[in-house]
Design a protein around this motif. Structure first.
Motif, PDB file in Angstrom:
ATOM      1  N   TYR A   8       9.932 -42.233  29.187  1.00  0.00           N
ATOM      2  CA  TYR A   8      10.946 -42.750  28.276  1.00  0.00           C
ATOM      3  C   TYR A   8      10.520 -44.089  27.692  1.00  0.00           C
ATOM      4  O   TYR A   8       9.992 -44.949  28.401  1.00  0.00           O
ATOM      5  CB  TYR A   8      12.286 -42.917  28.986  1.00  0.00           C
ATOM      6  N   ALA A  15      18.181 -41.529  26.029  1.00  0.00           N
ATOM      7  CA  ALA A  15      17.607 -40.251  26.464  1.00  0.00           C
ATOM      8  C   ALA A  15      18.713 -39.219  26.667  1.00  0.00           C
ATOM      9  O   ALA A  15      18.585 -38.072  26.227  1.00  0.00           O
ATOM     10  CB  ALA A  15      16.804 -40.437  27.746  1.00  0.00           C
ATOM     11  N   HIS A  18      20.018 -37.426  23.598  1.00  0.00           N
ATOM     12  CA  HIS A  18      19.162 -36.376  23.036  1.00  0.00           C
ATOM     13  C   HIS A  18      18.814 -35.289  24.058  1.00  0.00           C
ATOM     14  O   HIS A  18      17.982 -34.417  23.771  1.00  0.00           O
ATOM     15  CB  HIS A  18      17.871 -37.003  22.494  1.00  0.00           C
ATOM     16  N   MET A  19      19.453 -35.338  25.233  1.00  0.00           N
ATOM     17  CA  MET A  19      19.089 -34.414  26.306  1.00  0.00           C
ATOM     18  C   MET A  19      19.389 -32.954  25.956  1.00  0.00           C
ATOM     19  O   MET A  19      18.565 -32.067  26.222  1.00  0.00           O
ATOM     20  CB  MET A  19      19.801 -34.797  27.610  1.00  0.00           C
ATOM     21  N   HIS A  22      16.801 -31.569  23.658  1.00  0.00           N
ATOM     22  CA  HIS A  22      15.537 -31.528  24.399  1.00  0.00           C
ATOM     23  C   HIS A  22      15.522 -30.320  25.338  1.00  0.00           C
ATOM     24  O   HIS A  22      14.512 -29.597  25.411  1.00  0.00           O
ATOM     25  CB  HIS A  22      15.334 -32.828  25.183  1.00  0.00           C
ATOM     26  N   GLY A  46      11.210 -40.339  33.130  1.00  0.00           N
ATOM     27  CA  GLY A  46      10.698 -39.333  32.207  1.00  0.00           C
ATOM     28  C   GLY A  46      10.684 -37.983  32.879  1.00  0.00           C
ATOM     29  O   GLY A  46      11.538 -37.685  33.721  1.00  0.00           O
ATOM     30  N   ASP A  65       9.362 -31.764  19.965  1.00  0.00           N
ATOM     31  CA  ASP A  65      10.386 -32.108  20.958  1.00  0.00           C
ATOM     32  C   ASP A  65      11.326 -33.154  20.345  1.00  0.00           C
ATOM     33  O   ASP A  65      10.868 -34.162  19.810  1.00  0.00           O
ATOM     34  CB  ASP A  65       9.726 -32.668  22.215  1.00  0.00           C
ATOM     35  N   PHE A  67      12.845 -35.416  21.775  1.00  0.00           N
ATOM     36  CA  PHE A  67      12.511 -36.714  22.362  1.00  0.00           C
ATOM     37  C   PHE A  67      11.388 -37.392  21.573  1.00  0.00           C
ATOM     38  O   PHE A  67      11.393 -38.606  21.393  1.00  0.00           O
ATOM     39  CB  PHE A  67      12.078 -36.559  23.816  1.00  0.00           C
ATOM     40  N   THR A  68      10.417 -36.616  21.113  1.00  0.00           N
ATOM     41  CA  THR A  68       9.337 -37.165  20.301  1.00  0.00           C
ATOM     42  C   THR A  68       9.855 -37.548  18.916  1.00  0.00           C
ATOM     43  O   THR A  68       9.603 -38.656  18.439  1.00  0.00           O
ATOM     44  CB  THR A  68       8.187 -36.142  20.166  1.00  0.00           C
ATOM     45  N   HIS A  70      12.765 -38.359  17.863  1.00  0.00           N
ATOM     46  CA  HIS A  70      13.696 -39.495  17.837  1.00  0.00           C
ATOM     47  C   HIS A  70      13.161 -40.733  18.557  1.00  0.00           C
ATOM     48  O   HIS A  70      13.903 -41.695  18.755  1.00  0.00           O
ATOM     49  CB  HIS A  70      15.045 -39.076  18.416  1.00  0.00           C
ATOM     50  N   VAL A  72      12.295 -41.209  21.662  1.00  0.00           N
ATOM     51  CA  VAL A  72      12.846 -41.416  23.001  1.00  0.00           C
ATOM     52  C   VAL A  72      11.740 -41.491  24.051  1.00  0.00           C
ATOM     53  O   VAL A  72      11.840 -42.255  25.009  1.00  0.00           O
ATOM     54  CB  VAL A  72      13.851 -40.291  23.362  1.00  0.00           C
ATOM     55  N   ALA A  73      10.675 -40.699  23.873  1.00  0.00           N
ATOM     56  CA  ALA A  73       9.629 -40.614  24.900  1.00  0.00           C
ATOM     57  C   ALA A  73       8.256 -40.469  24.274  1.00  0.00           C
ATOM     58  O   ALA A  73       8.115 -39.968  23.155  1.00  0.00           O
ATOM     59  CB  ALA A  73       9.899 -39.428  25.827  1.00  0.00           C
TER      60      ALA A  73
END
Length: 94
Positions: A8, A15, A18-19, A22, A46, A65, A67-68, A70, A72-73
């Motif tokens: 993260y 996180a 957006h879970m 994801h 993470g 993803d 997460f990618t 936005h 986030v990670a």
């Protein structure tokens, strides 16, 4: 085989926001037969995904993803060849 280690870059509340998308993305990876195992890191910094496929395909999937997308990670993608496994996991070998 690949180890997808995500870390993260934001606080956990971001996180968590957006879970759901994801997890839908993770589910789609399993449905494609690409993902073999996944879960959170402990402590929760993470997650980790075991995946199979071609590197370019893996990189494209990681880029999609939420997460990618936005921010986030970040992902670290490590390729490895399983030469020895525990009984019952022989399908992981090259």
């Amino acid at each position: 085989m690949f180890i997808l280690s995500l870390s993260y870059k934001t606080d956990l509340s971001e996180a968590d926001r957006h879970m759901e998308p994801h997890l839908a993305w993770v589910k789609a990876g399993y449905e494609r037969g690409m993902f073999l195992a996944s879960g959170r890191k402990n402590p929760r910094t993470g997650g980790v995904i075991l995946a199979r496929g071609e590197r370019a395909e893996i990189e494209a999937v990681v880029a999609a993803d939420p997460f990618t997308i936005h921010g986030v990670a970040d992902y670290e993608i490590t390729e490895f060849i399983a030469t020895t496994t525990a009984p019952g996991l022989e399908g992981l070998k090259l």
